[in-house]
Design a protein around this motif. Structure first.
Motif, PDB file in Angstrom:
ATOM      1  N   VAL A   1       0.855  -1.183   0.043  1.00 51.20           N
ATOM      2  CA  VAL A   1       0.085   0.060   0.109  1.00 51.20           C
ATOM      3  C   VAL A   1       0.937   1.173  -0.088  1.00 51.20           C
ATOM      4  N   SER A   2       0.211   2.328  -0.215  1.00 48.15           N
ATOM      5  CA  SER A   2       1.148   3.439  -0.320  1.00 48.15           C
ATOM      6  C   SER A   2       1.363   3.973   1.159  1.00 48.15           C
ATOM      7  N   ALA A   3       2.628   4.500   1.293  1.00 43.05           N
ATOM      8  CA  ALA A   3       2.725   5.135   2.701  1.00 43.05           C
ATOM      9  C   ALA A   3       1.748   6.290   3.119  1.00 43.05           C
ATOM     10  N   GLU A   4       1.334   6.929   2.111  1.00 40.88           N
ATOM     11  CA  GLU A   4       0.247   7.875   2.345  1.00 40.88           C
ATOM     12  C   GLU A   4      -0.738   7.584   3.286  1.00 40.88           C
ATOM     13  N   THR A   5      -1.283   6.355   2.907  1.00 45.29           N
ATOM     14  CA  THR A   5      -2.196   5.552   3.783  1.00 45.29           C
ATOM     15  C   THR A   5      -2.079   5.610   5.260  1.00 45.29           C
ATOM     16  N   VAL A   6      -0.769   5.310   5.624  1.00 47.85           N
ATOM     17  CA  VAL A   6      -0.416   5.444   7.249  1.00 47.85           C
ATOM     18  C   VAL A   6       0.053   6.548   7.689  1.00 47.85           C
ATOM     19  N   PHE A   7       1.247   7.411   6.791  1.00 47.20           N
ATOM     20  CA  PHE A   7       1.857   8.640   7.341  1.00 47.20           C
ATOM     21  C   PHE A   7       1.201   9.818   6.783  1.00 47.20           C
ATOM     22  N   GLY A   8       0.074   9.856   5.997  1.00 46.81           N
ATOM     23  CA  GLY A   8      -0.545  11.036   5.431  1.00 46.81           C
ATOM     24  C   GLY A   8      -0.916  12.197   6.331  1.00 46.81           C
ATOM     25  N   GLY A   9      -1.321  11.628   7.474  1.00 46.25           N
ATOM     26  CA  GLY A   9      -1.972  12.830   8.476  1.00 46.25           C
ATOM     27  C   GLY A   9      -0.965  13.285   9.423  1.00 46.25           C
ATOM     28  N   PHE A  10       0.346  12.608   9.395  1.00 42.02           N
ATOM     29  CA  PHE A  10       1.342  13.136  10.320  1.00 42.02           C
ATOM     30  C   PHE A  10       1.557  14.650  10.160  1.00 42.02           C
ATOM     31  N   GLY A  11       1.783  15.258   9.099  1.00 47.42           N
ATOM     32  CA  GLY A  11       2.151  16.556   9.011  1.00 47.42           C
ATOM     33  C   GLY A  11       1.001  17.535   9.752  1.00 47.42           C
ATOM     34  N   HIS A  12      -0.007  17.276   9.474  1.00 45.58           N
ATOM     35  CA  HIS A  12      -1.132  18.224  10.307  1.00 45.58           C
ATOM     36  C   HIS A  12      -1.044  17.879  11.734  1.00 45.58           C
ATOM     37  N   MET A  13      -0.992  16.666  12.246  1.00 41.99           N
ATOM     38  CA  MET A  13      -0.944  16.430  13.674  1.00 41.99           C
ATOM     39  C   MET A  13       0.287  16.844  14.360  1.00 41.99           C
ATOM     40  N   VAL A  14       1.608  16.999  13.622  1.00 45.38           N
ATOM     41  CA  VAL A  14       2.821  17.677  14.246  1.00 45.38           C
ATOM     42  C   VAL A  14       2.615  19.067  14.393  1.00 45.38           C
ATOM     43  N   ASN A  58       7.140  24.106   9.975  1.00 43.81           N
ATOM     44  CA  ASN A  58       6.755  23.571   8.640  1.00 43.81           C
ATOM     45  C   ASN A  58       7.180  22.324   8.701  1.00 43.81           C
ATOM     46  N   VAL A  59       6.275  21.268   8.448  1.00 45.25           N
ATOM     47  CA  VAL A  59       6.198  19.920   8.456  1.00 45.25           C
ATOM     48  C   VAL A  59       6.379  19.520   6.890  1.00 45.25           C
ATOM     49  N   ARG A  60       7.415  18.906   6.427  1.00 46.61           N
ATOM     50  CA  ARG A  60       7.581  18.513   5.055  1.00 46.61           C
ATOM     51  C   ARG A  60       7.324  16.875   4.727  1.00 46.61           C
ATOM     52  N   SER A  61       6.589  16.500   4.076  1.00 46.47           N
ATOM     53  CA  SER A  61       6.459  14.887   3.923  1.00 46.47           C
ATOM     54  C   SER A  61       6.926  14.788   2.246  1.00 46.47           C
ATOM     55  N   ILE A  62       8.015  13.752   2.110  1.00 48.91           N
ATOM     56  CA  ILE A  62       8.375  13.462   1.039  1.00 48.91           C
ATOM     57  C   ILE A  62       8.384  11.972   0.570  1.00 48.91           C
ATOM     58  N   GLY A  63       7.917  11.776  -0.480  1.00 55.78           N
ATOM     59  CA  GLY A  63       8.047  10.111  -0.927  1.00 55.78           C
ATOM     60  C   GLY A  63       6.753   9.393  -0.389  1.00 55.78           C
ATOM     61  N   LEU A  64       5.823   9.838  -0.091  1.00 61.94           N
ATOM     62  CA  LEU A  64       4.600   9.167   0.589  1.00 61.94           C
ATOM     63  C   LEU A  64       3.894   8.294  -0.425  1.00 61.94           C
ATOM     64  N   ASP A  65       4.523   8.378  -1.547  1.00 58.67           N
ATOM     65  CA  ASP A  65       3.638   7.598  -2.669  1.00 58.67           C
ATOM     66  C   ASP A  65       4.433   6.313  -2.947  1.00 58.67           C
ATOM     67  N   ILE A  66       5.322   6.152  -2.088  1.00 60.60           N
ATOM     68  CA  ILE A  66       6.142   4.826  -2.292  1.00 60.60           C
ATOM     69  C   ILE A  66       5.237   3.801  -1.699  1.00 60.60           C
ATOM     70  N   GLN A  67       5.421   2.694  -2.378  1.00 60.64           N
ATOM     71  CA  GLN A  67       4.765   1.429  -1.871  1.00 60.64           C
ATOM     72  C   GLN A  67       5.260   0.540  -0.801  1.00 60.64           C
ATOM     73  N   ALA A  68       4.944  -0.110   0.037  1.00 59.33           N
ATOM     74  CA  ALA A  68       5.649  -0.897   1.042  1.00 59.33           C
ATOM     75  C   ALA A  68       4.420  -1.949   1.611  1.00 59.33           C
ATOM     76  N   ASP A  69       4.848  -3.070   2.320  1.00 54.84           N
ATOM     77  CA  ASP A  69       4.096  -3.932   2.952  1.00 54.84           C
ATOM     78  C   ASP A  69       3.195  -3.113   4.188  1.00 54.84           C
ATOM     79  N   ARG A  70       1.888  -3.356   4.070  1.00 52.87           N
ATOM     80  CA  ARG A  70       0.892  -2.675   5.153  1.00 52.87           C
ATOM     81  C   ARG A  70       1.404  -3.123   6.757  1.00 52.87           C
ATOM     82  N   GLN A  71       1.903  -4.204   6.675  1.00 55.24           N
ATOM     83  CA  GLN A  71       2.277  -4.638   8.160  1.00 55.24           C
ATOM     84  C   GLN A  71       3.575  -3.815   8.557  1.00 55.24           C
TER      85      GLN A  71
END
Length: 737
Positions: free
Chosen positions: A265-278, A290-303
């Motif tokens: 799955v895309s890392a966006e599904t897990v880490f996508g809301g971190f910028g707003h939270m921080v 200013n919180v920058r997120s780079i590379g959240l489109d990368i695919q990795a194992d959901r686990q």
């Protein structure tokens, strides 16, 4: 058709014609006994590999049959008579026809180009009471529980593990075939001697005292025919077994790839809301970040992503609480009033690297040392004694319960420190590293696999115990002359060039770190075999008795008594015996802790160069197949590597010794004309100017003895083409470089 596919087919079209013409020319001279069977066999082998590279299984199968036939002719099992030559020519024609049909556009494609498709009348609007139909263009979706997907993925990994175990049967069958082949050769020699003796006996029967001695000729003839029939059956069974194993392995890998596409799955599904939270946390603490997120489109194992969710959030909290100064302090230091925290995900060396960095204060080394002394992790320093090395201090922040926070609040978290991050990385067979940023700030790197279950491991033996070492931390394999080892404070060391630096590296018996403190350095024929591992900027050479194999295996998270800190899991070998999977970073930290004075002196420490990872690396690809060279060149250039090409070992040595280009890595086929891959590897390792150059061997020869020979000669990795895929190649290159 993609551009790279067109390039590969164009290269294959030229290459297959060259091989077919050469084989036909050789067959024309076969009657006069002038045929070079070795060259003909090599060309059939190269043709098979090239067909596999462009995914033409029908051509590959015919080429495989030709290769097997020429192998039998070379071994004396088959004569190259007129019927056999005629059969070979038919197969050559068949390959030519197959390739022509594949490269020729189909009638459907031609029609679609020559004439536009007729327009369909616009359908009438559906009635109000008509049932709505799903648009076929949008695809169909099926909701599946994540638990079921995880079970399916685990089952697939288990299947691949069983198939890998099954390879031992293929090796045994091949060994039996070789032994019977040798037995038959011995029998042929003995049969000739017996026939000669029989003829002499018939000429002088009185020497045996009787003219009526029983003749053994019929029994010998029956035995000879039975042995030949058995050998033919075994050879056919071995060929069928190899073909079946290859087909099953390919099918299993296809299923694995399909499952991976679903489970990743895309890392966006897990880490996508971190910028707003921080940002919200920092705002409530009165800090502008200013919180920058780079590379959240990368695919990795959901686990994997879920296991890292809390640790990454903890790192982001720490970056704000420990790293970022208040606005007035930043203004006094000449920094921008608005701080910056970055979360970056990237693929590096076939692994997922998550970096959390800030432009704040940077690590407080003095504070870390004070807390370490308070907790008994370090001994107090005498006056005037130099402080511990930076990497020693920064590794301590991941100890359980270690925290430099003055108090626990909403911003700082629950006071658990960074041990939760280190533990999460360890469970995923990964590592974590802290280092300062220049000119300001801190960065923490998490290096973990993309999938949680299967890991590429270097299998090795120390003191009659089998261990697995994650190959991502292996810099290279070493074969060190024992008489060239130097001594520092009574400990063996060696000088190794790392990143252009001459580094004095400790040589430590692996057994001394894993339960046998007084274990000596294992030596064989005056040499020490060692694996160079790296954690951060610290390197260490672990001496072992033997290198066994490099393979991807199913790693279980099972702890070993007495080795909890060093062991990250276990794997099952072919004999159902477990092997411990060691953590490279924990091994180095263990040595640093036990050899504090040597570590403080900088032994094994290389200066970290931030630009080193950004420099484009040059790779020399050595293969006599133009199709394989084209395929590997396209894959590597797409990843940003500079690529040079050579057609065989002699050509490669000329490139390396000419000095016209700085080569960082050599990828070489084993079976090549003039000089094969083993010869090239040996020449590289025997040349003082090239001996540190890493070499990866790629070949269809998967026999364990061949793998061991390559590793013993100093190969950094050994990839078999039957199991070659792009991910494995890039992961192996990333590990070596």
């Amino acid at each position: 058709m993609t551009d790279i596919r067109k390039q590969l087919l164009a290269a294959f079209e030229a290459e297959h014609r060259e091989h077919l013409q050469a084989i036909r020319t050789a067959l024309d001279h076969a009657a006069g006994g002038e045929i070079d069977l070795t060259d003909v066999f090599r060309r059939a082998h190269s043709l098979k590999g090239a067909a596999r590279a462009v995914d033409l299984p029908a051509v590959e199968e015919v080429a495989h049959q030709l290769e097997s036939l020429f192998s039998q002719v070379l071994d004396g099992q088959q004569s190259l008579d007129e019927p056999t030559i005629a059969n070979v020519r038919l197969n050559l024609d068949l390959i030519e026809d197959l390739v022509a049909n594949i490269l020729k556009p189909t009638e459907r494609e031609t029609a679609s180009v020559s004439k536009p498709a007729p327009l369909e009348p616009e359908p009438a609007a559906p009635k109000a009471d008509a049932p709505a139909h799903t648009d076929a263009g949008t695809g169909a979706y099926l909701r599946v529980a994540t638990g079921l997907m995880e079970e399916l993925s685990d089952s697939m990994h288990q299947l691949l593990a069983e198939l890998q175990t099954n390879e031992g049967i293929d090796d045994t069958l091949r060994q039996i075939e070789l032994e019977i082949r040798g037995l038959r050769r011995s029998w042929d020699q003995l049969h000739a001697q017996v026939n000669t003796l029989g003829s002499a006996t018939q000429r002088t029967p009185q020497a045996n005292g009787s003219r009526n001695s029983p003749s053994f000729a019929p029994r010998l003839r029956d035995f000879d025919q039975g042995l030949k029939a058995l050998f033919r059956r075994l050879s056919a069974l071995s060929r069928d077994r190899r073909q079946s194993s290859w087909s099953i392995d390919q099918a299993a890998r296809l299923v694995r790839d399909n499952i991976d596409r679903v489970s990743l799955v895309s890392a966006e599904t897990v880490f996508g809301g971190f910028g707003h939270m921080v940002r919200e946390i920092a705002r409530k603490a009165g800090r502008d970040v200013n919180v920058r997120s780079i590379g959240l489109d990368i695919q990795a194992d959901r686990q994997v992503l879920q296991a890292l969710k809390d640790p990454v959030m903890h790192l982001l909290r720490n970056a704000v609480s420990h790293g970022i100064e208040p606005p007035d302090e930043r203004f006094a230091k000449g920094k921008a009033e608005r701080a910056e925290v970055t979360l970056e995900l990237a693929s590096r060396g076939g692994r997922l690297v998550i970096t959390v960095r800030d432009d704040g204060r940077g690590p407080n080394l003095a504070r870390i040392e004070d807390v370490a002394i308070e907790r008994g992790l370090l001994q107090p320093r005498a006056a005037g004694h130099p402080p511990p090395m930076m990497d020693q201090l920064l590794s301590l922040v991941f100890a359980p319960g270690f925290s430099t926070a003055d108090g626990v609040d909403r911003l700082s978290g629950r006071g658990m420190g960074l041990s939760v991050v280190a533990e999460a990385a360890r469970k995923l067979q990964g590592s974590v590293l802290m280092r300062p940023r220049y000119p300001h700030g801190t960065e923490i790197l998490l290096n973990v696999p993309f999938t949680a279950a299967r890991q590429p491991l270097l299998l090795l033996e120390a003191e009659e115990r089998m261990f697995g070492l994650p190959s991502h931390a292996v810099v290279r394999l070493l074969r060190l002359p024992a008489d060239t080892l130097e001594s520092v404070e009574g400990r063996p060391t060696t000088r190794i060039e790392i990143g252009g630096q001459d580094v004095i590296v400790p040589v430590v018996a692996l057994a001394a770190l894993t339960g046998s403190p007084n274990a000596p350095l294992p030596t064989e024929a005056g040499h020490v075999k060692a694996v160079l591992v790296r954690h951060g900027s610290r390197t260490c050479a672990l001496a072992v008795n033997m290198f066994h194999d490099v393979r991807t295996m199913l790693v279980s998270d099972i702890q070993a008594v007495g080795l909890n800190d060093l062991v990250s899991g276990t794997v099952l070998l072919e004999n159902e015996m477990p092997a411990l999977v060691l953590s490279p970073d924990k091994l180095i930290e263990h040595w640093v802790k036990n050899e504090g004075s040597l570590a403080a002196g900088g032994l094994g420490l290389a200066r970290w160069n931030p630009e080193e990872e950004r420099r484009a690396r040059t790779i020399l690809v050595v293969d006599d197949s133009i199709t394989t060279r084209t395929l590997e060149k396209s894959i590597l250039e797409a990843q940003g590597y500079e690529v040079l090409l050579s057609v065989d070992g002699i050509d490669a040595l000329h490139v390396l010794r000419s000095g016209e280009a700085i080569v960082d890595l050599v990828i070489a086929d084993v079976e090549m004309p003039r000089m094969d891959g083993f010869g090239l590897l040996q020449a590289v390792k025997n040349d003082p100017r090239l001996s540190t150059l890493p070499v990866i061997l790629m070949t269809s020869r998967a026999d364990p003895e061949d793998v061991r020979k390559g590793l013993d000669l100093g190969a950094s990795a050994y990839i078999t083409k039957q199991k070659f895929d792009q991910r494995e190649l890039l992961a192996t290159i990333g590990q070596v470089l």
